[in-house]
Design a protein around this motif. Structure first.
Motif, PDB file in Angstrom:
ATOM      1  N   GLU A  75    -100.470 -32.768  32.191  1.00  0.00           N
ATOM      2  CA  GLU A  75     -99.027 -32.887  32.253  1.00  0.00           C
ATOM      3  C   GLU A  75     -98.786 -32.248  30.664  1.00  0.00           C
ATOM      4  O   GLU A  75     -99.303 -32.271  30.030  1.00  0.00           O
ATOM      5  N   ILE A  76     -97.288 -31.314  31.587  1.00  0.00           N
ATOM      6  CA  ILE A  76     -97.083 -31.019  29.901  1.00  0.00           C
ATOM      7  C   ILE A  76     -95.464 -31.213  29.972  1.00  0.00           C
ATOM      8  O   ILE A  76     -94.408 -31.412  30.809  1.00  0.00           O
ATOM      9  N   GLU A  77     -94.583 -30.865  28.822  1.00  0.00           N
ATOM     10  CA  GLU A  77     -93.785 -30.496  28.429  1.00  0.00           C
ATOM     11  C   GLU A  77     -93.129 -29.497  28.667  1.00  0.00           C
ATOM     12  O   GLU A  77     -93.370 -28.291  28.390  1.00  0.00           O
ATOM     13  N   TYR A  78     -91.575 -29.491  29.163  1.00  0.00           N
ATOM     14  CA  TYR A  78     -90.647 -27.977  29.433  1.00  0.00           C
ATOM     15  C   TYR A  78     -89.340 -28.104  29.313  1.00  0.00           C
ATOM     16  O   TYR A  78     -89.243 -29.464  29.574  1.00  0.00           O
ATOM     17  N   VAL A  79     -88.605 -27.362  28.340  1.00  0.00           N
ATOM     18  CA  VAL A  79     -87.277 -27.378  28.317  1.00  0.00           C
ATOM     19  C   VAL A  79     -86.630 -26.565  28.866  1.00  0.00           C
ATOM     20  O   VAL A  79     -86.834 -25.413  29.194  1.00  0.00           O
ATOM     21  N   ASN A  80     -86.025 -27.316  29.925  1.00  0.00           N
ATOM     22  CA  ASN A  80     -85.041 -26.036  30.636  1.00  0.00           C
ATOM     23  C   ASN A  80     -84.005 -26.442  30.620  1.00  0.00           C
ATOM     24  O   ASN A  80     -82.854 -27.451  29.438  1.00  0.00           O
ATOM     25  N   GLU A  81     -82.051 -26.205  31.477  1.00  0.00           N
ATOM     26  CA  GLU A  81     -80.895 -26.847  30.896  1.00  0.00           C
ATOM     27  C   GLU A  81     -81.310 -28.035  31.051  1.00  0.00           C
ATOM     28  O   GLU A  81     -79.520 -28.362  30.680  1.00  0.00           O
ATOM     29  N   ASN A  82     -81.648 -28.402  31.970  1.00  0.00           N
ATOM     30  CA  ASN A  82     -81.302 -30.303  31.711  1.00  0.00           C
ATOM     31  C   ASN A  82     -81.968 -30.954  30.313  1.00  0.00           C
ATOM     32  O   ASN A  82     -81.717 -32.246  30.693  1.00  0.00           O
ATOM     33  N   GLY A  83     -82.260 -30.173  29.832  1.00  0.00           N
ATOM     34  CA  GLY A  83     -83.477 -30.549  28.775  1.00  0.00           C
ATOM     35  C   GLY A  83     -84.910 -30.788  29.078  1.00  0.00           C
ATOM     36  O   GLY A  83     -85.549 -30.089  30.118  1.00  0.00           O
ATOM     37  N   LEU A  84     -85.542 -31.774  28.308  1.00  0.00           N
ATOM     38  CA  LEU A  84     -86.867 -32.250  28.605  1.00  0.00           C
ATOM     39  C   LEU A  84     -87.552 -32.951  29.162  1.00  0.00           C
ATOM     40  O   LEU A  84     -86.594 -33.294  29.863  1.00  0.00           O
ATOM     41  N   SER A  85     -88.059 -32.033  30.437  1.00  0.00           N
ATOM     42  CA  SER A  85     -89.158 -33.062  31.357  1.00  0.00           C
ATOM     43  C   SER A  85     -90.355 -32.465  30.751  1.00  0.00           C
ATOM     44  O   SER A  85     -90.937 -31.249  30.485  1.00  0.00           O
ATOM     45  N   ASP A  86     -90.995 -33.710  32.237  1.00  0.00           N
ATOM     46  CA  ASP A  86     -91.862 -33.611  32.456  1.00  0.00           C
ATOM     47  C   ASP A  86     -92.925 -32.546  33.444  1.00  0.00           C
ATOM     48  O   ASP A  86     -92.592 -32.707  34.746  1.00  0.00           O
ATOM     49  N   VAL A  87     -94.013 -31.507  33.410  1.00  0.00           N
ATOM     50  CA  VAL A  87     -94.438 -30.737  33.927  1.00  0.00           C
ATOM     51  C   VAL A  87     -95.649 -31.025  34.538  1.00  0.00           C
ATOM     52  O   VAL A  87     -96.407 -30.746  33.771  1.00  0.00           O
ATOM     53  N   ILE A  88     -96.122 -31.117  36.144  1.00  0.00           N
ATOM     54  CA  ILE A  88     -97.897 -30.965  36.514  1.00  0.00           C
ATOM     55  C   ILE A  88     -98.077 -30.027  36.514  1.00  0.00           C
ATOM     56  O   ILE A  88     -97.413 -29.209  36.930  1.00  0.00           O
TER      57      ILE A  88
END
Length: 150
Positions: A75-88
């Motif tokens: 899992e990595i962290e990713y910042v999009n328009e909604n804020g910080l999210s986890d991406v597998i």
């Protein structure tokens, strides 16, 4: 030395100054005259003494067959328009290249990095570089998606 051997120029030889060029031996006479092809089409000849002075034997580099590890999920962290999210994502390497791909992102993306031939493979550096490239691709997809929704 026999016909078909490869030799490499190590010191300029008259007008033949392309040091490092690999040539193919086309003939070796009983008298010791060595004929060779250079530049793909040109022919030259020299004595064995000249060969020893200007050339060295050339061995083709051995291509190493590398085995890929199995894809491993992380899992990595990713910042999009909604804020910080986890991406597998899934990762793998073969001791020379490192690859990652998205699993639960809205499009399937891949990224890879390759170790320089002069460097020793470093798992952490390969992982960090490849994940950074993947995040850049993810950001580009987000930008494209947001632009098309406007």
């Amino acid at each position: 030395m026999i016909k078909g051997d490869k030799i490499k120029l190590v010191k300029p030889m008259g007008a033949f100054t392309n040091v490092g060029e690999v040539c193919e031996v086309t003939d070796v006479t009983e008298g010791g005259v060595i004929s060779f092809r250079f530049g793909g089409v040109h022919l030259g000849c020299m004595s064995y003494d000249e060969y020893e002075k200007y050339f060295e034997p050339y061995e083709e580099p051995v291509k190493v067959e590398r085995e890929w590890t199995e894809w491993e999920e992380c899992e990595i962290e990713y910042v999009n328009e909604n804020g910080l999210s986890d991406v597998i994502i899934e990762t793998r390497d073969n001791g020379k290249k490192y690859q990652v791909r998205t699993v639960d992102f809205f499009v399937n993306l891949r990224a890879e990095s390759t170790c320089s031939p002069s460097d020793e493979f470093n798992f952490e550096v390969g992982y960090d570089l490849t994940v950074a490239r993947l995040r850049a691709k993810m950001a580009a997809c987000d930008v494209k998606r947001l632009a098309s929704s406007m």
